[in-house]
Design a protein around this motif. Structure first.
Motif, PDB file in Angstrom:
ATOM      1  N   LYS A  49     -23.986 -34.645   2.560  1.00  0.00           N
ATOM      2  CA  LYS A  49     -22.616 -34.715   3.061  1.00  0.00           C
ATOM      3  C   LYS A  49     -21.633 -34.856   1.903  1.00  0.00           C
ATOM      4  O   LYS A  49     -21.968 -35.389   0.847  1.00  0.00           O
ATOM      5  CB  LYS A  49     -22.440 -35.853   4.048  1.00  0.00           C
ATOM      6  CG  LYS A  49     -22.561 -37.255   3.467  1.00  0.00           C
ATOM      7  CD  LYS A  49     -22.320 -38.284   4.593  1.00  0.00           C
ATOM      8  CE  LYS A  49     -22.381 -39.705   4.060  1.00  0.00           C
ATOM      9  NZ  LYS A  49     -22.173 -40.705   5.161  1.00  0.00           N
ATOM     10  N   TYR A  50     -20.448 -34.337   2.114  1.00  0.00           N
ATOM     11  CA  TYR A  50     -19.355 -34.426   1.165  1.00  0.00           C
ATOM     12  C   TYR A  50     -18.274 -35.331   1.747  1.00  0.00           C
ATOM     13  O   TYR A  50     -17.777 -35.095   2.846  1.00  0.00           O
ATOM     14  CB  TYR A  50     -18.761 -33.035   0.899  1.00  0.00           C
ATOM     15  CG  TYR A  50     -17.460 -33.086   0.150  1.00  0.00           C
ATOM     16  CD1 TYR A  50     -16.246 -32.912   0.804  1.00  0.00           C
ATOM     17  CD2 TYR A  50     -17.450 -33.340  -1.222  1.00  0.00           C
ATOM     18  CE1 TYR A  50     -15.049 -32.981   0.118  1.00  0.00           C
ATOM     19  CE2 TYR A  50     -16.251 -33.417  -1.918  1.00  0.00           C
ATOM     20  CZ  TYR A  50     -15.059 -33.237  -1.245  1.00  0.00           C
ATOM     21  OH  TYR A  50     -13.881 -33.316  -1.921  1.00  0.00           O
ATOM     22  N   THR A  51     -17.930 -36.378   0.962  1.00  0.00           N
ATOM     23  CA  THR A  51     -16.905 -37.306   1.438  1.00  0.00           C
ATOM     24  C   THR A  51     -15.868 -37.564   0.361  1.00  0.00           C
ATOM     25  O   THR A  51     -15.413 -38.691   0.164  1.00  0.00           O
ATOM     26  CB  THR A  51     -17.541 -38.634   1.877  1.00  0.00           C
ATOM     27  OG1 THR A  51     -18.294 -39.175   0.773  1.00  0.00           O
ATOM     28  CG2 THR A  51     -18.457 -38.443   3.054  1.00  0.00           C
ATOM     29  N   SER A  52     -15.486 -36.499  -0.349  1.00  0.00           N
ATOM     30  CA  SER A  52     -14.385 -36.487  -1.319  1.00  0.00           C
ATOM     31  C   SER A  52     -14.725 -37.149  -2.650  1.00  0.00           C
ATOM     32  O   SER A  52     -13.829 -37.480  -3.406  1.00  0.00           O
ATOM     33  CB  SER A  52     -13.103 -37.094  -0.736  1.00  0.00           C
ATOM     34  OG  SER A  52     -13.220 -38.497  -0.639  1.00  0.00           O
ATOM     35  N   VAL A  93     -17.982 -30.350  10.287  1.00  0.00           N
ATOM     36  CA  VAL A  93     -16.821 -31.017   9.698  1.00  0.00           C
ATOM     37  C   VAL A  93     -16.418 -32.159  10.614  1.00  0.00           C
ATOM     38  O   VAL A  93     -16.532 -32.060  11.837  1.00  0.00           O
ATOM     39  CB  VAL A  93     -15.660 -30.025   9.494  1.00  0.00           C
ATOM     40  CG1 VAL A  93     -15.170 -29.468  10.827  1.00  0.00           C
ATOM     41  CG2 VAL A  93     -14.502 -30.661   8.737  1.00  0.00           C
ATOM     42  N   SER A  94     -15.985 -33.270  10.037  1.00  0.00           N
ATOM     43  CA  SER A  94     -15.510 -34.385  10.853  1.00  0.00           C
ATOM     44  C   SER A  94     -14.222 -34.002  11.559  1.00  0.00           C
ATOM     45  O   SER A  94     -13.307 -33.438  10.957  1.00  0.00           O
ATOM     46  CB  SER A  94     -15.240 -35.607   9.972  1.00  0.00           C
ATOM     47  OG  SER A  94     -16.428 -36.227   9.592  1.00  0.00           O
TER      48      SER A  94
ATOM     49  N   THR B  94     -23.636 -43.269  15.415  1.00  0.00           N
ATOM     50  CA  THR B  94     -23.099 -43.567  14.091  1.00  0.00           C
ATOM     51  C   THR B  94     -22.843 -45.063  13.996  1.00  0.00           C
ATOM     52  O   THR B  94     -22.557 -45.730  14.995  1.00  0.00           O
ATOM     53  CB  THR B  94     -21.777 -42.833  13.807  1.00  0.00           C
ATOM     54  OG1 THR B  94     -20.848 -43.122  14.854  1.00  0.00           O
ATOM     55  CG2 THR B  94     -21.973 -41.337  13.713  1.00  0.00           C
ATOM     56  N   ARG B  95     -22.915 -45.574  12.787  1.00  0.00           N
ATOM     57  CA  ARG B  95     -22.740 -47.007  12.570  1.00  0.00           C
ATOM     58  C   ARG B  95     -21.385 -47.482  13.088  1.00  0.00           C
ATOM     59  O   ARG B  95     -21.270 -48.539  13.699  1.00  0.00           O
ATOM     60  CB  ARG B  95     -22.881 -47.319  11.083  1.00  0.00           C
ATOM     61  CG  ARG B  95     -22.812 -48.789  10.741  1.00  0.00           C
ATOM     62  CD  ARG B  95     -22.966 -48.986   9.260  1.00  0.00           C
ATOM     63  NE  ARG B  95     -21.950 -48.230   8.524  1.00  0.00           N
ATOM     64  CZ  ARG B  95     -21.805 -48.274   7.202  1.00  0.00           C
ATOM     65  NH1 ARG B  95     -22.610 -49.016   6.479  1.00  0.00           N
ATOM     66  NH2 ARG B  95     -20.878 -47.558   6.604  1.00  0.00           N
ATOM     67  N   GLU B 101     -18.880 -41.293   8.598  1.00  0.00           N
ATOM     68  CA  GLU B 101     -20.197 -41.760   9.023  1.00  0.00           C
ATOM     69  C   GLU B 101     -21.152 -40.600   9.309  1.00  0.00           C
ATOM     70  O   GLU B 101     -20.773 -39.573   9.865  1.00  0.00           O
ATOM     71  CB  GLU B 101     -20.079 -42.618  10.288  1.00  0.00           C
ATOM     72  CG  GLU B 101     -19.359 -43.919  10.081  1.00  0.00           C
ATOM     73  CD  GLU B 101     -20.147 -44.899   9.226  1.00  0.00           C
ATOM     74  OE1 GLU B 101     -19.534 -45.846   8.707  1.00  0.00           O
ATOM     75  OE2 GLU B 101     -21.369 -44.717   9.077  1.00  0.00           O
ATOM     76  N   THR B 102     -22.394 -40.801   8.949  1.00  0.00           N
ATOM     77  CA  THR B 102     -23.456 -39.848   9.259  1.00  0.00           C
ATOM     78  C   THR B 102     -23.898 -40.037  10.695  1.00  0.00           C
ATOM     79  O   THR B 102     -24.111 -41.164  11.149  1.00  0.00           O
ATOM     80  CB  THR B 102     -24.657 -40.082   8.333  1.00  0.00           C
ATOM     81  OG1 THR B 102     -24.257 -39.829   6.988  1.00  0.00           O
ATOM     82  CG2 THR B 102     -25.815 -39.168   8.708  1.00  0.00           C
TER      83      THR B 102
END
Lengths: 114, 114
Positions: A49-52, A93-94, B94-95, B101-102
């Motif tokens: 995952k990519y989170t910036s 994508v979130s 998710t947590r 969150e994954t």
């Protein structure tokens, strides 16, 4: 609205060849991006995952992906395919309007030929 | 080991019948999700719950219902109003319900109509 497009519903490579699975996203703000893998009749497992943070993200099983803002892409690669890599791969994508929700691409099925 | 369990693995529904799919997690996660997977369509969100005793409709909630009476459980009922229920159903958690969150997935339930 955010969206994800995976180019190619089926990709076939030879064992030992480069794997490249393409994912383009649409988002008005910096996104959080994910790659998942699904083996037949199983749930999804996170690859990376990519989170910036770093734009080159390394994941499990030798996979990695590079976030390219200018190209709105997050392509998944692996230098050398193994037979066990045959599966379906999803880019996501979130959804920034709903906490925790993911918007998934339609998936790419990877076949590996001996 | 912590994880998500779904039961049954296969479920058969007769016309006009309501059926319930079980989803249990022992990860102490706050948020839970139900997805429907059809070939070539990726995953579509049915319902989600960010905290106990609260849940929201997703993109395709018609013909489905849920409850969230306990943190670890999020059952999905497929009602007789769902005219095309044949699909693979995936539960995830998710947590928390923040965007980084994954999502962790269960093994899925395949629903078939008799």
């Amino acid at each position: 609205a955010q969206s994800v497009t995976q180019l190619g519903s089926h990709v076939s490579v030879s064992e030992g060849a480069l794997v490249l699975l393409r994912c383009n996203y649409s988002s008005s703000v910096p996104p959080y991006l994910f790659w998942y893998v699904q083996y037949p009749n199983q749930g999804l497992q996170l690859l990376l995952k990519y989170t910036s943070a770093a734009t080159l993200v390394k994941g499990i099983n030798g996979f990695e992906a590079e976030f390219k803002k200018s190209e709105t892409s997050f392509h998944l690669t692996k230098p050398s395919a193994h037979m066990s890599d045959a599966a379906e791969y999803f880019c996501a994508v979130s959804d920034l309007t709903v906490g925790g929700k993911l918007i998934f691409g339609q998936g790419t099925e990877l076949s590996v030929k001996p | 080991d912590g994880g998500i369990t779904q039961s049954p693995k296969y479920l058969f529904r007769k016309e006009g019948q309501n059926v319930t799919l079980s989803c249990e997690q022992n990860l102490n996660h706050d948020a839970m999700y139900w997805y429907r997977q059809d070939p070539g369509q990726g995953l579509r969100l049915i319902y989600y719950s960010q905290i106990v005793n609260d849940f929201q409709k997703g993109d395709i909630a018609e013909g489905y219902s849920v409850s969230r009476e306990k943190k670890e459980s999020f059952p999905l009922t497929v009602t007789s109003a769902q005219k095309n229920p044949t699909a693979f159903y995936l539960c995830a958690s998710t947590r928390s319900w923040t965007n980084k969150e994954t999502q962790y997935f269960g093994p899925g339930t395949r629903l078939l109509v008799l």
